[in-house]
Design a protein around this motif. Sequence first.
Motif, PDB file in Angstrom:
ATOM      1  N   HIS A  89       0.832  -1.204   0.000  1.00  0.00           N
ATOM      2  CA  HIS A  89       0.000   0.000   0.000  1.00  0.00           C
ATOM      3  C   HIS A  89       0.872   1.263   0.000  1.00  0.00           C
ATOM      4  O   HIS A  89       0.590   2.229  -0.726  1.00  0.00           O
ATOM      5  N   THR A 105      -4.227  -0.071  -9.862  1.00  0.00           N
ATOM      6  CA  THR A 105      -3.687   0.573  -8.655  1.00  0.00           C
ATOM      7  C   THR A 105      -4.637   1.656  -8.152  1.00  0.00           C
ATOM      8  O   THR A 105      -4.741   1.884  -6.942  1.00  0.00           O
ATOM      9  N   TYR A 108      -7.304  -0.150  -6.284  1.00  0.00           N
ATOM     10  CA  TYR A 108      -6.756  -0.638  -5.012  1.00  0.00           C
ATOM     11  C   TYR A 108      -6.745   0.470  -3.961  1.00  0.00           C
ATOM     12  O   TYR A 108      -7.156   0.261  -2.817  1.00  0.00           O
ATOM     13  N   LYS A 113     -12.548  -4.041  -4.031  1.00  0.00           N
ATOM     14  CA  LYS A 113     -12.126  -5.425  -3.904  1.00  0.00           C
ATOM     15  C   LYS A 113     -11.701  -5.936  -5.276  1.00  0.00           C
ATOM     16  O   LYS A 113     -12.421  -5.790  -6.270  1.00  0.00           O
ATOM     17  N   LEU A 114     -10.530  -6.555  -5.345  1.00  0.00           N
ATOM     18  CA  LEU A 114      -9.982  -7.040  -6.610  1.00  0.00           C
ATOM     19  C   LEU A 114     -10.077  -8.558  -6.678  1.00  0.00           C
ATOM     20  O   LEU A 114      -9.803  -9.259  -5.691  1.00  0.00           O
ATOM     21  N   GLN A 119      -5.447  -9.039  -8.459  1.00  0.00           N
ATOM     22  CA  GLN A 119      -4.603  -8.912  -7.268  1.00  0.00           C
ATOM     23  C   GLN A 119      -3.168  -9.298  -7.596  1.00  0.00           C
ATOM     24  O   GLN A 119      -2.207  -8.657  -7.141  1.00  0.00           O
ATOM     25  N   LEU A 122      -1.625  -6.571  -9.534  1.00  0.00           N
ATOM     26  CA  LEU A 122      -1.325  -5.470  -8.607  1.00  0.00           C
ATOM     27  C   LEU A 122       0.000  -5.718  -7.892  1.00  0.00           C
ATOM     28  O   LEU A 122       0.842  -4.806  -7.781  1.00  0.00           O
TER      29      LEU A 122
END
Length: 324
Positions: A89, A105, A108, A113-114, A119, A122
Motif C-alpha cells: 500500500h 492501482t 486498489y 475489492k480485486l 490482485q 497489482l
Amino acid sequence: MATARKQQVSLIDTPYYHCISRCVRRAFLCGEDKVTGQSFEHRRGWVEDKLLSLSQTFAIDVCAYAVMSNHTHIVLCVDVEQAKTWSMHEVVTRWHQLFKGTLITQQYLRGDKLIKPLQQILEETAQVYRSRLTDISWFMRILNESIAVQANKEDKCTGRFWEGRFKSQALLDEAAVIACMAYVDLNPIRANIATTPESSNHTSIQQRIRAAKKAKQPTLLCPFVGNPRQNSPKGLTFELKDYIELVELTGRCIREDKRSYIDNNLPSILTRLNISTENWLILTTQFRKVFHGAVGKPEALTEFCQHQHLKKRAAVSVCQKLFA
C-alpha cells in the motif's frame, strides 16, 4: 564512447552517486543572462524544492546539492533496505504521488475489492514501482523533466532544456563521498557567486548551517550521525561540526595566497580518511576534471570494475595518488 548507465550504477559496491545535469547550449537554468539582462534566479527554488520533495517519495536521500546558473550537482544515497520495509500500500501510494498509476492501482487505493487475477497483477506492478523508487535514473528523470516543462512554459518555447541525460559517478568509499560533497557545496564559492558557505544560496551546506544554528539537522537531507556504532541511525558517518569546519577551511584554501592557513587547523576527518592537505585541495576544487567515472580508493575501484565488467581502469592510478 559513453559508459552505459547500468555500468555506472552498482548498488552492490556503493549506494552513493554524484549526479550532474547541464542545460543545453549553455542556456540559463538560473541566475541572470548578462546579454539580455533577464533574471532566472527564481528557478533555483524550483530545482531545490522539487529535489527535496522527491527525496521524501523515493528511497533515495540527498546528501549534498548545489544549483548553479546552468547546471546542478547532487550527491545521492540509495536506501534499498528502506524500500524493502514498505508495504504494498505504501509503495503504490508513493508512486501515485508522482504518476496516476494504472486502473488497477487506482481501484486498489480506492479500496475496491480485486479478483484474484487482478490482485496478482497489482502485486507485480507494486514490485516494479518498488524497484523504480530506488532507481537514480527515475529520480533524475522526474526531477529534470519537471524543471524542463516549467522552464519551457515560462519561456514560451518547446524542445530540449537539458543537453542530455544526467552524468553520474559512483562514490565507492567514505573519502570519495566526503570529498565530492565538499566539492559540490563549494561550487558557488569557486564560481565567485558567494563568499562564504552560509551565503551560498540553494546549496546543502547553507541548509545545514542554518539548521545547525538551531542545534538541529535539516529534515530533508541525509543526516550526519557521527562515528558508526552498533544500532546507530542511518546517515553519513561523520560529525556535522567536522564537515562544516572542513568546508569552511577548504573554501579559504581555494585562494592561492591562503593555502597555508589550513595546515594548523585540519579537522580530524581528514586524518581519519588518510587524505593529505594537498590532495584534499585537488579533490575539492578539481573533482570533475580529475575523475570522469567511479571514484574511490584503488581496491574499491578495482572491485567496482570487476562487478560491472569494465576493462578500463585508467582512474586507478589517479585514485592511488590522491587517496593514498
